[in-house]
Enzyme design. Structure first.
Site, PDB file in Angstrom:
ATOM      1  N   PRO A   1      37.353  40.701  31.955  1.00  0.00           N
ATOM      2  CA  PRO A   1      36.866  40.149  33.181  1.00  0.00           C
ATOM      3  C   PRO A   1      36.985  41.448  34.213  1.00  0.00           C
ATOM      4  O   PRO A   1      35.836  41.508  35.183  1.00  0.00           O
ATOM      5  CB  PRO A   1      37.955  39.117  33.580  1.00  0.00           C
ATOM      6  CG  PRO A   1      38.532  38.803  32.530  1.00  0.00           C
ATOM      7  CD  PRO A   1      38.655  39.790  31.359  1.00  0.00           C
TER       8      PRO A   1
ATOM      9  N   LYS B   1      37.398  34.401  36.165  1.00  0.00           N
ATOM     10  CA  LYS B   1      37.440  35.355  34.999  1.00  0.00           C
ATOM     11  C   LYS B   1      37.362  34.759  33.582  1.00  0.00           C
ATOM     12  O   LYS B   1      37.257  35.323  32.662  1.00  0.00           O
ATOM     13  CB  LYS B   1      39.159  36.021  35.062  1.00  0.00           C
ATOM     14  CG  LYS B   1      40.180  34.834  35.354  1.00  0.00           C
ATOM     15  CD  LYS B   1      41.456  35.522  35.560  1.00  0.00           C
ATOM     16  CE  LYS B   1      42.588  34.616  35.584  1.00  0.00           C
ATOM     17  NZ  LYS B   1      43.854  35.212  35.892  1.00  0.00           N
TER      18      LYS B   1
ATOM     19  N   SER C   1      47.197  51.164  37.111  1.00  0.00           N
ATOM     20  CA  SER C   1      48.937  51.533  37.458  1.00  0.00           C
ATOM     21  C   SER C   1      49.437  52.480  36.327  1.00  0.00           C
ATOM     22  O   SER C   1      49.286  52.315  35.098  1.00  0.00           O
ATOM     23  CB  SER C   1      49.548  50.220  37.403  1.00  0.00           C
ATOM     24  OG  SER C   1      50.993  50.343  37.495  1.00  0.00           O
TER      25      SER C   1
ATOM     26  N   LYS D   1      35.975  36.149  29.675  1.00  0.00           N
ATOM     27  CA  LYS D   1      36.843  36.015  28.411  1.00  0.00           C
ATOM     28  C   LYS D   1      36.270  35.260  27.155  1.00  0.00           C
ATOM     29  O   LYS D   1      36.601  35.558  26.208  1.00  0.00           O
ATOM     30  CB  LYS D   1      38.161  35.332  29.322  1.00  0.00           C
ATOM     31  CG  LYS D   1      39.184  36.277  29.981  1.00  0.00           C
ATOM     32  CD  LYS D   1      40.247  35.351  30.195  1.00  0.00           C
ATOM     33  CE  LYS D   1      41.445  36.212  30.882  1.00  0.00           C
ATOM     34  NZ  LYS D   1      42.556  35.468  31.154  1.00  0.00           N
TER      35      LYS D   1
ATOM     36  N   SER E   1      41.792  51.597  40.639  1.00  0.00           N
ATOM     37  CA  SER E   1      42.963  52.055  40.429  1.00  0.00           C
ATOM     38  C   SER E   1      43.574  51.476  39.156  1.00  0.00           C
ATOM     39  O   SER E   1      43.401  50.414  38.798  1.00  0.00           O
ATOM     40  CB  SER E   1      43.954  51.747  41.481  1.00  0.00           C
ATOM     41  OG  SER E   1      43.656  52.343  42.661  1.00  0.00           O
TER      42      SER E   1
ATOM     43  N   HIS F   1      51.065  52.619  52.370  1.00  0.00           N
ATOM     44  CA  HIS F   1      50.629  53.120  51.092  1.00  0.00           C
ATOM     45  C   HIS F   1      51.584  54.126  50.365  1.00  0.00           C
ATOM     46  O   HIS F   1      51.598  54.221  49.044  1.00  0.00           O
ATOM     47  CB  HIS F   1      49.215  53.371  50.806  1.00  0.00           C
ATOM     48  CG  HIS F   1      48.557  52.675  49.531  1.00  0.00           C
ATOM     49  ND1 HIS F   1      49.259  52.189  48.434  1.00  0.00           N
ATOM     50  CD2 HIS F   1      47.134  52.420  49.385  1.00  0.00           C
ATOM     51  CE1 HIS F   1      48.728  51.844  47.622  1.00  0.00           C
ATOM     52  NE2 HIS F   1      47.237  51.929  48.196  1.00  0.00           N
TER      53      HIS F   1
END
Length: 617
Positions: free
Chosen positions: A424, A414, A451, A418, A449, A338
């Site tokens: 979702p 999902k 990004s 929606k 997390s 990681h």
């Protein structure tokens, strides 16, 4: 001290980041990551504590936050230091984050740090199919690497904004190196003469396989297959001493053993060959057949840790950034380290490889003799043998302590949230909060997390799932005195609150990396750790009992990783249009947690949310 370690890592990685920067410059530029405003972070920190703390403790922390963030206070001084870092560093937090979260950690990489991805079972069940598929896989990875090296890899975008592509060239020929107190990462791909080989491991034996010709072209699939057959013929029996097991040890222990191991010239050459290789391919033996409903959990375990010392754990080098696992029984997946790699880059790599594997091999194999793959030998003295035996015992204890439960939720995917105008990911996160509350009668510090690739050198930040809105919803959901309409409104509020936090994180305005930066800035300036970080509230808020992660993929794959704390869970999910893949892990040593119970409760929670929004007629 952290300061000294940070400086050493920073000097060691500077050239790597400069090289990566030059590569990014060929793509669309991305802006530097901003430092959030101090007052904003303090307010959001208190808001994040509201569902976790009783009123009296919250009031105590509120006063501490006020003193820290007041005009002319310590917080303002540290904030100025961080803003200065923005002007003079590639990214003001990423180096610190990698050092603090990964390289400073002394926990074993197996289970605790390295994520794994289990991919759909392949259509073969013997060694012939295994080697054919592995050949195709290796060719696909080399094809992806060629795109990265040439700069032809398409830039990725999010909402019309280009994303940072810097991590891609660092995925290959990189490896984490253990140290007695802290680790570091080496990137051999940046050398004048980058490595041209991969390592293949079978029956605990490592081989150096050259895959690039002298003219820079890769071996064909046929050539790779012929070389893999040669490797198989040289590794009939399982090696008595599984050297790779050493890399699963506690980092201090492995760091000391690593130093002893490299005192021998043969050992040093073999270890360097593994570390320098572009990536590693693990040719695993078949595992015991089990029922279909347990198969996905068993395969996830194989990818995560190899199944134990009597299974395939000796076929791993856990320090290596990329390890592709190809089982003789059709199992297939990836394990990654990681400190260098993040989920989105791994997902892009796997997508490319899987698409490549669908194509027929149209390249003729030239009739050119190839050198025999080089077997890597190790000299094992009594001291190293004791290290291996101890590592085997510790890994088996860790593996037996980990409970993995993978399942596919088939009622909806999902598309359902929606269609109702709900995110979702936020919908699943609220379901996770409901499931945890039903099992433990409380909510806990939970992290997802986000990004930060919209920024130069950005890695990740935290989205905090337990909001006040989520707490109100989970408390009301099983209360018969609350009307259905009120519950729907509370659900929508909880989903909207999480979606707002997600947006803030993607814009670089979450709180956790900023708080960490303020703490490390104080240490860098030679100051005591500020009281706000010694407060019990901060300890509670960062004791992540529920570690979660959405890794969306176009394939029916599932990621898994271990919990961050002994009394916690890790839940990963991959939403498809009409179903969702889940993995849930927990430690057996904790009597309070149970992966299967949380998985079953999560499944029922999702069903109940569907019934709430679409009640049966």
């Amino acid at each position: 001290m952290i300061w000294g370690k940070i400086q050493r890592v920073k000097r060691g990685t500077l050239l790597v980041f400069q090289a990566a920067c030059r590569r990014q410059s060929r793509f669309a530029p991305v802006p530097p990551q901003p430092v959030p405003a101090l007052g904003q972070t303090m307010q959001r920190y208190l808001r994040a504590l509201e569902p976790l703390l009783p009123p009296d403790e919250l009031e105590h922390t509120r006063e501490m936050v006020r003193l820290f963030g007041q005009e002319g206070g310590l917080g303002e001084r540290l904030q100025q230091g961080l803003e200065k870092r923005v002007r003079f560093s590639h990214n003001w937090i990423s180096d610190w984050w990698v050092q603090w979260a990964y390289l400073e950690s002394r926990q074993p990489l197996a289970v605790h740090s390295n994520p794994a991805i289990a991919l759909p079972k392949q259509d073969y069940s013997d060694w012939r199919g295994q080697l054919m598929f592995a050949s195709k896989l290796i060719a696909g990875v080399l094809d992806f690497k060629a795109e990265v090296d040439s700069g032809s890899l398409p830039v990725e975008y999010l909402r019309g904004q280009p994303l940072c592509m810097e991590l891609y060239p660092l995925l290959f020929s990189s490896c984490r190196i253990p140290g007695p107190k802290h680790d570091h990462v080496v990137h051999y791909s940046q050398a004048r003469r980058p490595p041209t080989h991969i390592t293949v491991v079978r029956n605990f034996q490592f081989f150096q396989l050259e895959v690039i010709n002298s003219d820079g072209t890769p071996l064909t699939e046929g050539q790779i297959h012929a070389q893999l057959c040669r490797i198989r013929s040289q590794s009939w029996k399982t090696d008595k001493e599984p050297m790779g097991i050493l890399t699963s040890e506690h980092r201090n222990t492995w760091g000391q053993a690593y130093h002893r191991l490299l005192r021998d010239k043969i050992n040093k050459e073999s270890v360097r060959a593994i570390e320098r290789g572009m990536f590693t391919v693990c040719l695993d033996s078949p595992v015991m057949r089990i029922s279909d409903d347990k198969y996905s959990s068993r395969m996830a375990a194989q990818m995560l840790h190899g199944g134990g010392t009597y299974s395939n754990s000796g076929n791993r080098w856990f320090d290596k950034t990329l390890q592709f696992v190809v089982g003789e029984d059709g199992s297939f997946g990836l394990l990654y380290e990681h400190a260098t790699a993040e989920g989105p880059q791994i997902a892009a790599l796997l997508h490319h490889v899987l698409e490549y594997c669908k194509q027929p091999d149209s390249v003729r194999t030239p009739l050119i003799p190839l050198p025999m793959p080089k077997k890597l030998y190790f000299y094992i003295d009594p001291e190293i043998k004791r290290d291996i035996e101890q590592a085997k015992q510790n890994l088996d204890i860790l593996i037996n302590d980990l409970d993995i439960n993978c399942f596919i939720f088939r009622r909806f995917g999902k598309d359902f949230p929606k269609q109702l105008g709900l995110s979702p990911n936020a919908f699943i996160q609220v379901a996770l909060q409901l499931a945890y509350y039903r099992v433990h009668s409380e909510i806990c510090a939970s992290c997802d997390s986000a990004s930060l690739r919209m920024f130069r050198g950005g890695r990740t930040d935290v989205i905090r799932s337990p909001t006040s809105q989520a707490l109100q919803f989970v408390c009301a959901f099983d209360d018969p005195s609350v009307s259905r309409e009120a519950k729907v409104d509370l659900l929508r509020d909880a989903v909207a609150a999480y979606a707002t936090l997600t947006e803030q994180a993607l814009q670089g305005q979450a709180i956790d990396r900023h708080l960490l930066g303020l703490k490390l800035q104080a240490i860098e300036e030679g100051l005591s750790v500020p009281r706000i970080f010694m407060d019990t509230a901060y300890g509670l808020a960062t004791h992540w009992k529920l570690r979660t992660g959405q890794v969306p993929s176009n394939t029916d794959s599932v990621m898994c990783f271990g919990p961050l704390v002994p009394d916690g869970y890790a839940v990963c999910y991959n939403p498809q249009s009409d179903h969702v893949h889940f993995s849930v892990t927990a430690f057996n040593c904790c009597e309070e947690t149970n992966a299967e119970k949380l998985a079953l409760t999560l499944e029922s929670a999702l069903c109940h949310l569907q019934e709430l929004l679409h009640p049966p007629v």
